[in-house]
Enzyme design. Structure first.
Site, short mmCIF file in Angstrom:
data_model
loop_
_atom_site.label_atom_id
_atom_site.label_comp_id
_atom_site.label_asym_id
_atom_site.label_seq_id
_atom_site.Cartn_x
_atom_site.Cartn_y
_atom_site.Cartn_z
N VAL A 1 -8.83 23.22 23.13
CA VAL A 1 -7.96 22.03 23.19
C VAL A 1 -8.78 20.76 23.46
O VAL A 1 -8.58 19.72 22.82
CB VAL A 1 -6.86 22.22 24.26
CG1 VAL A 1 -6.00 20.96 24.37
CG2 VAL A 1 -5.97 23.42 23.90
N LYS B 1 6.13 27.96 31.94
CA LYS B 1 6.68 26.87 31.11
C LYS B 1 8.16 26.63 31.41
O LYS B 1 8.60 25.49 31.51
CB LYS B 1 6.46 27.20 29.63
CG LYS B 1 4.98 27.12 29.23
CD LYS B 1 4.75 27.68 27.85
CE LYS B 1 3.32 27.50 27.39
NZ LYS B 1 2.99 28.28 26.20
N GLU C 1 2.59 16.66 28.98
CA GLU C 1 3.41 17.03 27.82
C GLU C 1 2.87 18.29 27.13
O GLU C 1 3.63 19.13 26.65
CB GLU C 1 3.45 15.85 26.83
CG GLU C 1 4.23 16.10 25.56
CD GLU C 1 5.72 16.34 25.80
OE1 GLU C 1 6.38 15.43 26.29
OE2 GLU C 1 6.20 17.46 25.51
N LYS D 1 -0.95 24.56 32.11
CA LYS D 1 0.37 24.80 32.75
C LYS D 1 0.25 25.58 34.04
O LYS D 1 1.15 25.51 34.88
CB LYS D 1 1.36 25.48 31.79
CG LYS D 1 0.90 26.76 31.19
CD LYS D 1 0.48 26.52 29.79
CE LYS D 1 -0.37 27.64 29.28
NZ LYS D 1 -0.93 27.34 27.98
#
Ligand code: HSE
Length: 412
Positions: free
Chosen positions: A16, A204, A128, A104
């Site tokens: 990422v 999540k 986000e 997360k």
């Protein structure tokens, strides 16, 4: 254009992080023109040697190079796990930097503290990318639905397991082959047990619940089951019955308490969630003023997740300094309760005795695939389900319910 540049440091140049660096390098000019402020990638902190990569000129290896650099406005934390990610995030906030993260674990475990700390320091902690990959869901809940009363969120929020179940269904891959593919594509967590055992979607749905209900939801208290018990025969039978097996994360507000769970379900093709395939995520949000709203897109992987991070950077560019949104995580801790709703159930029977099988229950159609037999019950309460399961083993000594899945045949 103001003279002061907005400089970003990326912490962790993995799947990422490198995606964020790629987008920032590629889109810096456009962002600078659009937001009247020079936006630039300034440094990339990683323990790996980035020599010979496109990131070489940004590479730093000492955290102080980011923390003590007063020109850096925002730190993008894309390292996984908790230890270093937590320490560096806290230090960056204390050093007066905004933090944007896709981690997360970090948000679910320490989000409450970090959001509060950021609020006190006059910076932002944005995440986000921690839920839904490319799918905008946190900002819509926080801003677009900020005046709404959310009663339920239900969705497919783990790209890895959804990709695996799709590949097992479409190409007959084994569990291990499908997992290997998901890992190769950069969807799976470093420890894929987080995906296949449901802990990633539990984090999540806890994050989404906390934002939607304004109460901190501890993911560790959410009943969680993964997909290890799902066999190729279950997937084939689901298809024959007009549905697909999906790992569903759900949260409902019931009399002020939060009924949340993560579990595989048989999702019939009457539900939007049935069509969510591969690494896609789909999230249904039910609100008092909106009815059902459906959010859909790629839920994992390099550029989709990096795009969500860049969206947070854009939020910082568009007025973070004036933003006084109170942290959503500071509210009281939610009481978690069991989901007691009625449902139809898919029941797979193991160890069926030889001979004609008539379970003694009206109106059920048995479906067999290979050596597996299963059926769908009528609508049952949780206690009626228990009775049904007991009745089966009484009628057929030795047989047992090998797998019980809720059947999802409506929207939310
Ligand atoms: N492992 C996660 C998933 C990554 O598969 O959804 C994106 O959060």
């Amino acid at each position: 254009m103001t003279n002061k540049a907005f400089n970003v440091a990326v912490i962790g140049c993995g799947v990422v992080g490198s995606g964020v660096a790629d987008i920032l390098i590629r889109e810096s000019e456009k962002l600078s023109a659009r937001y009247s402020r020079k936006v630039a990638l300034k440094s990339i902190l990683d323990i790996r040697d980035l020599t010979g990569t496109p990131y070489e000129k940004y590479a730093v290896c000492d955290p102080k190079s980011v923390l003590n650099d007063e020109e850096i406005d925002a730190a993008v934390v894309t390292v996984g796990g908790l230890d270093f990610a937590y320490t560096i995030t806290k230090k960056a906030i204390l050093a007066g930097k905004h933090v944007v993260t896709s981690n997360k674990d970090l948000v679910a475990e320490h989000g409450r503290e970090l959001e509060s700390l950021a609020y006190d320091k006059g910076v932002r902690f944005l995440y986000e990318a921690s839920v839904g990959g490319s799918v905008p869901i946190i900002r819509p809940l926080r801003i677009c639905m900020g005046a709404n009363n959310i009663s339920c969120i239900m969705g497919v929020v783990n790209g890895t397991t959804n990709y695996m179940l799709t590949r097992m269904e479409e190409d007959g891959l084994s569990f291990e082959e499908a997992l290997w593919e998901a890992q190769t594509r950069g969807y799976a967590e470093a420890d894929p047990s987080s995906d296949v055992d449901g802990f990633d979607p539990a984090r999540k749905i806890a994050i989404l619940s906390s934002i939607a209900y304004g109460q901190f939801v501890d993911y560790k208290k959410i009943p969680t089951a993964g997909i290890r018990k799902i066999t190729a025969d279950d997937i084939a039978i689901a298809g024959a019955l007009g549905g697909r097996v999906k790992l569903i994360a759900c949260t409902r507000l019931e009399n002020g308490k939060v009924a949340a769970y993560v579990e595989p379900q048989l999702v019939m093709n009457t539900s939007y969630l049935c069509s969510v395939s591969g690494a896609y995520n789909g999230i249904l949000v039910k609100g008092e003023y909106t009815g059902n709203t459906f959010f859909y897109g790629i839920g994992a992987g390099k550029l989709p997740t990096a795009n969500a991070i860049c969206g947070d950077i854009v939020e910082l560019l568009t007025g973070a300094e004036n933003d006084a949104v109170k942290p959503g995580f500071i509210a009281k801790e939610a009481e978690i309760t069991k989901d007691t709703g009625s449902s139809k159930y898919y029941i797979r029977l193991d160890n069926i005795p030889d001979g004609e099988f008539t379970p003694g229950i009206d109106n059920i159609k048995m479906v067999t695939c290979g050596s597996t037999t299963a059926f769908i019950t009528g609508t049952l309460t949780p206690s009626e389900l228990e009775e049904t399961v007991e009745k089966l083993s009484a009628v057929f000594p030795g047989a047992s319910a090998g797998l019980v899945l809720k059947v999802l045949d409506a929207s939310v």
